[in-house]
Design an enzyme around this catalytic site. Structure first.
Site, mmCIF file in Angstrom:
data_model
loop_
_atom_site.group_PDB
_atom_site.id
_atom_site.type_symbol
_atom_site.label_atom_id
_atom_site.label_comp_id
_atom_site.label_asym_id
_atom_site.label_seq_id
_atom_site.Cartn_x
_atom_site.Cartn_y
_atom_site.Cartn_z
ATOM 1 N N GLY A 256 0.765 -1.233 0.000
ATOM 2 C CA GLY A 256 0.000 0.000 0.000
ATOM 3 C C GLY A 256 0.801 1.290 0.000
ATOM 4 O O GLY A 256 0.239 2.352 -0.215
ATOM 5 N N ARG B 89 -3.337 -0.978 -16.655
ATOM 6 C CA ARG B 89 -3.815 -0.040 -15.642
ATOM 7 C C ARG B 89 -4.579 1.158 -16.217
ATOM 8 O O ARG B 89 -5.628 1.520 -15.682
ATOM 9 C CB ARG B 89 -2.659 0.411 -14.738
ATOM 10 N N GLU C 59 4.895 -6.043 2.980
ATOM 11 C CA GLU C 59 4.678 -6.825 1.751
ATOM 12 C C GLU C 59 4.517 -5.855 0.595
ATOM 13 O O GLU C 59 3.496 -5.833 -0.071
ATOM 14 C CB GLU C 59 3.379 -7.640 1.841
ATOM 15 N N GLY D 34 4.830 -4.102 -2.939
ATOM 16 C CA GLY D 34 5.004 -4.496 -4.334
ATOM 17 C C GLY D 34 5.317 -3.260 -5.163
ATOM 18 O O GLY D 34 6.430 -3.053 -5.649
ATOM 19 N N ARG D 35 4.318 -2.394 -5.249
ATOM 20 C CA ARG D 35 4.438 -1.182 -6.062
ATOM 21 C C ARG D 35 5.657 -0.340 -5.679
ATOM 22 O O ARG D 35 6.414 0.112 -6.531
ATOM 23 C CB ARG D 35 3.167 -0.342 -5.861
ATOM 24 N N CYS E 149 -9.232 -4.005 -30.230
ATOM 25 C CA CYS E 149 -10.565 -3.603 -30.674
ATOM 26 C C CYS E 149 -11.398 -3.233 -29.448
ATOM 27 O O CYS E 149 -12.397 -3.884 -29.115
ATOM 28 C CB CYS E 149 -11.218 -4.734 -31.446
ATOM 29 N N GLU E 150 -10.915 -2.245 -28.738
ATOM 30 C CA GLU E 150 -11.538 -1.774 -27.498
ATOM 31 C C GLU E 150 -11.210 -0.298 -27.413
ATOM 32 O O GLU E 150 -10.033 0.067 -27.469
ATOM 33 C CB GLU E 150 -10.864 -2.422 -26.276
ATOM 34 N N TYR F 117 -8.220 1.100 -14.768
ATOM 35 C CA TYR F 117 -8.524 2.044 -13.678
ATOM 36 C C TYR F 117 -8.503 3.499 -14.139
ATOM 37 O O TYR F 117 -8.599 4.396 -13.301
ATOM 38 C CB TYR F 117 -7.465 1.960 -12.566
#
Ligand SMILES: *Cc1c(COP(=O)(O)O)cnc(C)c1O
Length: 422
Positions: free
Chosen positions: A231, A311, A273, A275-276, A342-343, A315
């Site tokens: 976090g 991402r 823990e 990550g980012r 195709c989005e 988001y």
């Protein structure tokens, strides 16, 4: 703060001769220096260890660098556990923090000696049924509910999150686990994601330290560690102030000395823990402008797409873009930077002011080192890119080759129609 890539145009033109775009590039030096800063920030705590959240960047070469820096791993699935094992992690170097856990993953985690972090009170029965016993060291995940605020800002909404146990549940879980033979307990909580403030960890620490004291008093359990989880965020936007991990470590130390030490709990180890924070800024997605399109808007089409970095599409996340070689040119063009899916959400940037982009220009998409490649997928039959490591001596190592069509068709290996397709 101005965002500059850790790689130069000249280096990229050299790399590109051997590895066609798009590709991921990681910065070994940056990873090591950051891991060192983290370790120093928590060096006041004797048992401190960072368990790198494997899901952020599941690559054995990256895991090995972090292993050399003294980190363990935090796994959440069978294949992540398998990768941890392959890299030589074992016993208390592995934290298994999963949720909705398949029983066979509990079994495999224990086979590796991993510390199991239970997401729910009902998992006690499942764990005991699966293993035939309750491990001596065990952790439980806490969810205080409500909204998590720092000053008056709502940081996140734990009451809406599927993770963790209520206070009543974690208390009961400790009593039950203790009765079944558990001796050393951990407490874990993850209350807000990508926090770009030095206050998150200290505030979380206060909540968990107070919880630890209360649980010890009410259940008699020996609290061996408190896991602050992930976090701690990164400044994706140039106008954001980065976290200062030394300040964060100091804030946590203060809470520790105010709450745990007076309660006679000065031997509690801390875990993180992250990550980012560990990898985010030290990985970029390198892509090339292959088309420009002028309709109702100005579009730059690149050779990467959302399957390489999800991402922004998922988001609406901001990822800074540097047009290599034009770092100092005026950002006087407004573009949508798109991939070829195709989005219509397959856009790395929308209405972004950038220097004029020409076909063939290389674009560096920043802060993709965590939750970037790993969220990749194969929609539209797109293949995953290579992952490359820029080593401290400036050389480049393949740490994952790019997928080939044969990889994409590999799950049809029981039928022979793809055998001769080239
Ligand atoms: C995803 C996750 C992390 C890492 O989160 P970051 O935001 O990358 O720091 C840590 N612990 C658990 C249990 C997670 O699910």
């Amino acid at each position: 703060m101005e965002k500059r890539p850790f790689v130069t145009l000249k280096q990229l033109r050299e790399i590109e001769k051997k590895y066609p775009t798009p590709f991921y590039l990681y910065d070994e030096k940056g990873i090591r220096e950051n891991a060192k800063r983290l370790k120093e920030a928590f060096s006041w705590n004797k048992g401190y260890r960072e368990y790198f959240a494997v899901k952020a960047t599941p690559n054995p070469f990256i895991l090995n660098i972090l292993k050399e820096m003294g980190c363990g791993v935090d796994c959440s699935s069978m294949t992540e556990l398998m990768m941890a094992k392959a890299c030589g992690f074992k016993d208390d170097e592995i934290m298994f923090s999963s949720n909705d856990t398949p029983p066979e993953e509990f079994a495999y985690a224990r086979k590796l000696g991993a510390i199991i972090n239970l997401d729910d009170i009902t998992h006690i029965a499942c764990l005991e049924e699966t293993l035939g016993y309750i491990p001596e060291t065990i952790s439980c995940r806490y969810n205080p509910g409500g909204v998590f605020k720092i000053s008056n800002d709502i940081m996140d909404n734990p009451g809406d999150a599927k993770y963790g146990m209520t206070y009543e549940q974690i208390r009961e879980a400790f009593i039950t686990l203790k009765a079944k033979g558990a001796k050393h307990f951990g407490i874990h909580a993850f209350l807000a994601s990508n926090t770009v403030t030095n206050e998150y960890y200290p505030m979380l620490a206060r909540i968990l330290f107070e919880l630890a004291v209360k649980l010890k008093e009410e259940t008699g359990a020996h609290i061996a560690f408190v896991n602050l989880s992930g976090g701690v965020g990164i400044p994706y936007r140039p106008d954001q102030e980065p976290n200062d991990i030394a300040v964060i470590g100091e804030g946590v130390r203060k809470a520790y000395e105010e709450i745990l030490v007076p309660a006679g709990m000065g031997d509690v180890s801390l875990c993180t823990e992250l990550g980012r924070f560990m990898l985010g800024p030290y990985g970029v997605l390198v892509t090339k402008a292959i088309h420009e399109k002028h309709t109702y808007k100005e579009y730059i089409g690149v050779d990467a797409c959302a399957v390489n970095l999800m991402r922004p599409a998922m988001y609406g996340a901001y990822h800074h873009i540097t047009v290599m070689g034009k770092e100092d040119a005026p950002a006087d063009h407004m573009y949508d930077v798109t991939g070829s899916l195709c989005e219509n959400n397959d856009k790395f940037a929308i209405d972004r002011m950038l220097p004029r982009i020409d076909r063939g220009d290389l674009l560096v998409i920043h802060d993709a080192g965590a939750h970037g490649f790993s969220m990749g997928y194969n929609y539209n039959g797109k293949l995953r890119s290579a992952e490359l490591l820029l080593k401290e001596d400036g050389s480049v190592e393949t740490i994952r080759r790019a997928e080939t069509p044969a990889d994409y068709f590999a799950t049809f290996d029981f039928c022979d129609i793809f055998k001769d397709v080239q």
